[in-house]
Design a protein around this motif. Structure first.
Motif, PDB file in Angstrom:
ATOM      1  N   VAL A   1     -51.267  57.997 -20.719  1.00  0.00           N
ATOM      2  CA  VAL A   1     -50.219  58.984 -20.501  1.00  0.00           C
ATOM      3  C   VAL A   1     -50.543  59.828 -19.270  1.00  0.00           C
ATOM      4  O   VAL A   1     -49.659  60.125 -18.454  1.00  0.00           O
ATOM      5  CB  VAL A   1     -50.057  59.875 -21.760  1.00  0.00           C
ATOM      6  CG1 VAL A   1     -49.092  61.015 -21.499  1.00  0.00           C
ATOM      7  CG2 VAL A   1     -49.605  59.054 -22.941  1.00  0.00           C
ATOM      8  N   GLU A   2     -51.809  60.197 -19.123  1.00  0.00           N
ATOM      9  CA  GLU A   2     -52.212  61.015 -17.979  1.00  0.00           C
ATOM     10  C   GLU A   2     -51.957  60.299 -16.664  1.00  0.00           C
ATOM     11  O   GLU A   2     -51.457  60.895 -15.705  1.00  0.00           O
ATOM     12  CB  GLU A   2     -53.695  61.403 -18.081  1.00  0.00           C
ATOM     13  CG  GLU A   2     -54.016  62.359 -19.206  1.00  0.00           C
ATOM     14  CD  GLU A   2     -54.223  61.645 -20.540  1.00  0.00           C
ATOM     15  OE1 GLU A   2     -54.235  60.386 -20.561  1.00  0.00           O
ATOM     16  OE2 GLU A   2     -54.343  62.332 -21.555  1.00  0.00           O
TER      17      GLU A   2
ATOM     18  N   ALA B   1     -58.820  55.500  -8.815  1.00  0.00           N
ATOM     19  CA  ALA B   1     -59.087  54.358  -9.686  1.00  0.00           C
ATOM     20  C   ALA B   1     -59.060  54.828 -11.137  1.00  0.00           C
ATOM     21  O   ALA B   1     -60.077  55.133 -11.730  1.00  0.00           O
ATOM     22  CB  ALA B   1     -60.432  53.735  -9.360  1.00  0.00           C
ATOM     23  N   GLU B   2     -57.885  54.899 -11.671  1.00  0.00           N
ATOM     24  CA  GLU B   2     -57.742  55.296 -13.066  1.00  0.00           C
ATOM     25  C   GLU B   2     -56.893  54.239 -13.765  1.00  0.00           C
ATOM     26  O   GLU B   2     -56.075  53.573 -13.133  1.00  0.00           O
ATOM     27  CB  GLU B   2     -57.090  56.675 -13.178  1.00  0.00           C
ATOM     28  CG  GLU B   2     -55.720  56.736 -12.570  1.00  0.00           C
ATOM     29  CD  GLU B   2     -55.148  58.143 -12.574  1.00  0.00           C
ATOM     30  OE1 GLU B   2     -53.950  58.254 -12.321  1.00  0.00           O
ATOM     31  OE2 GLU B   2     -55.876  59.102 -12.824  1.00  0.00           O
ATOM     32  N   PRO B   3     -57.094  54.079 -15.046  1.00  0.00           N
ATOM     33  CA  PRO B   3     -56.277  53.094 -15.755  1.00  0.00           C
ATOM     34  C   PRO B   3     -54.810  53.514 -15.728  1.00  0.00           C
ATOM     35  O   PRO B   3     -54.490  54.690 -15.878  1.00  0.00           O
ATOM     36  CB  PRO B   3     -56.834  53.107 -17.174  1.00  0.00           C
ATOM     37  CG  PRO B   3     -57.651  54.334 -17.285  1.00  0.00           C
ATOM     38  CD  PRO B   3     -58.045  54.757 -15.906  1.00  0.00           C
ATOM     39  N   GLY B   4     -53.941  52.569 -15.512  1.00  0.00           N
ATOM     40  CA  GLY B   4     -52.523  52.874 -15.392  1.00  0.00           C
ATOM     41  C   GLY B   4     -51.775  52.909 -16.704  1.00  0.00           C
ATOM     42  O   GLY B   4     -50.596  53.209 -16.734  1.00  0.00           O
TER      43      GLY B   4
ATOM     44  N   HIS C   1     -49.470  61.414 -13.663  1.00  0.00           N
ATOM     45  CA  HIS C   1     -49.928  61.558 -12.276  1.00  0.00           C
ATOM     46  C   HIS C   1     -49.039  60.760 -11.335  1.00  0.00           C
ATOM     47  O   HIS C   1     -48.697  61.214 -10.245  1.00  0.00           O
ATOM     48  CB  HIS C   1     -51.377  61.089 -12.126  1.00  0.00           C
ATOM     49  CG  HIS C   1     -52.374  62.054 -12.643  1.00  0.00           C
ATOM     50  ND1 HIS C   1     -52.595  63.288 -12.075  1.00  0.00           N
ATOM     51  CD2 HIS C   1     -53.233  61.974 -13.680  1.00  0.00           C
ATOM     52  CE1 HIS C   1     -53.533  63.922 -12.744  1.00  0.00           C
ATOM     53  NE2 HIS C   1     -53.938  63.138 -13.732  1.00  0.00           N
ATOM     54  N   ARG C   2     -48.650  59.580 -11.756  1.00  0.00           N
ATOM     55  CA  ARG C   2     -47.796  58.750 -10.900  1.00  0.00           C
ATOM     56  C   ARG C   2     -46.400  59.340 -10.765  1.00  0.00           C
ATOM     57  O   ARG C   2     -45.792  59.263  -9.699  1.00  0.00           O
ATOM     58  CB  ARG C   2     -47.749  57.332 -11.435  1.00  0.00           C
ATOM     59  CG  ARG C   2     -49.083  56.647 -11.239  1.00  0.00           C
ATOM     60  CD  ARG C   2     -49.014  55.176 -11.497  1.00  0.00           C
ATOM     61  NE  ARG C   2     -50.308  54.597 -11.182  1.00  0.00           N
ATOM     62  CZ  ARG C   2     -50.955  53.768 -11.977  1.00  0.00           C
ATOM     63  NH1 ARG C   2     -50.419  53.407 -13.108  1.00  0.00           N
ATOM     64  NH2 ARG C   2     -52.125  53.281 -11.618  1.00  0.00           N
TER      65      ARG C   2
END
Length: 96
Positions: free
Chosen positions: A43-44, A37-40, A48-49
């Motif tokens: 940049v990070e 649950a991380e903001p999409g 990750h995606r």
């Protein structure tokens, strides 16, 4: 997983499964990616995606691998075309 690090998901969701089994570890990693649950919009998160896409495409085979390869080629082609356009516009601007 490195060393004696134990995935907490093995204790919570995968009770009774062998924590040293590579398939169980891969499934636990998959569950972690699904529950991340991380903001999409950071940049990070984008990196990750992209890393998740690269990992999953290396495990894919057949048609999925070809689709992933075509997506990567199109992205790289788009970046090259955009970069070339920027260079040409900069040279045109400098020539004025």
């Amino acid at each position: 997983m490195a060393g004696n690090e134990r995935d907490p998901r093995l204790d919570e969701d995968l009770i009774g499964l062998d924590p040293h089994d590579p398939e169980v570890q891969a499934f636990a990693a998959h569950l972690d990616r699904m529950h991340r649950a991380e903001p999409g919009f950071t940049v990070e998160a984008s990196l990750h995606r992209v890393a998740d896409f690269a990992e999953s495409s290396t495990r894919a085979g057949g048609l999925r691998w070809w689709v992933a390869a075509i997506v990567v080629v199109l992205i790289v082609f788009g970046v090259v075309v955009a970069g070339w356009d920027i260079v040409l516009r900069a040279l045109h601007w400098l020539a004025q």
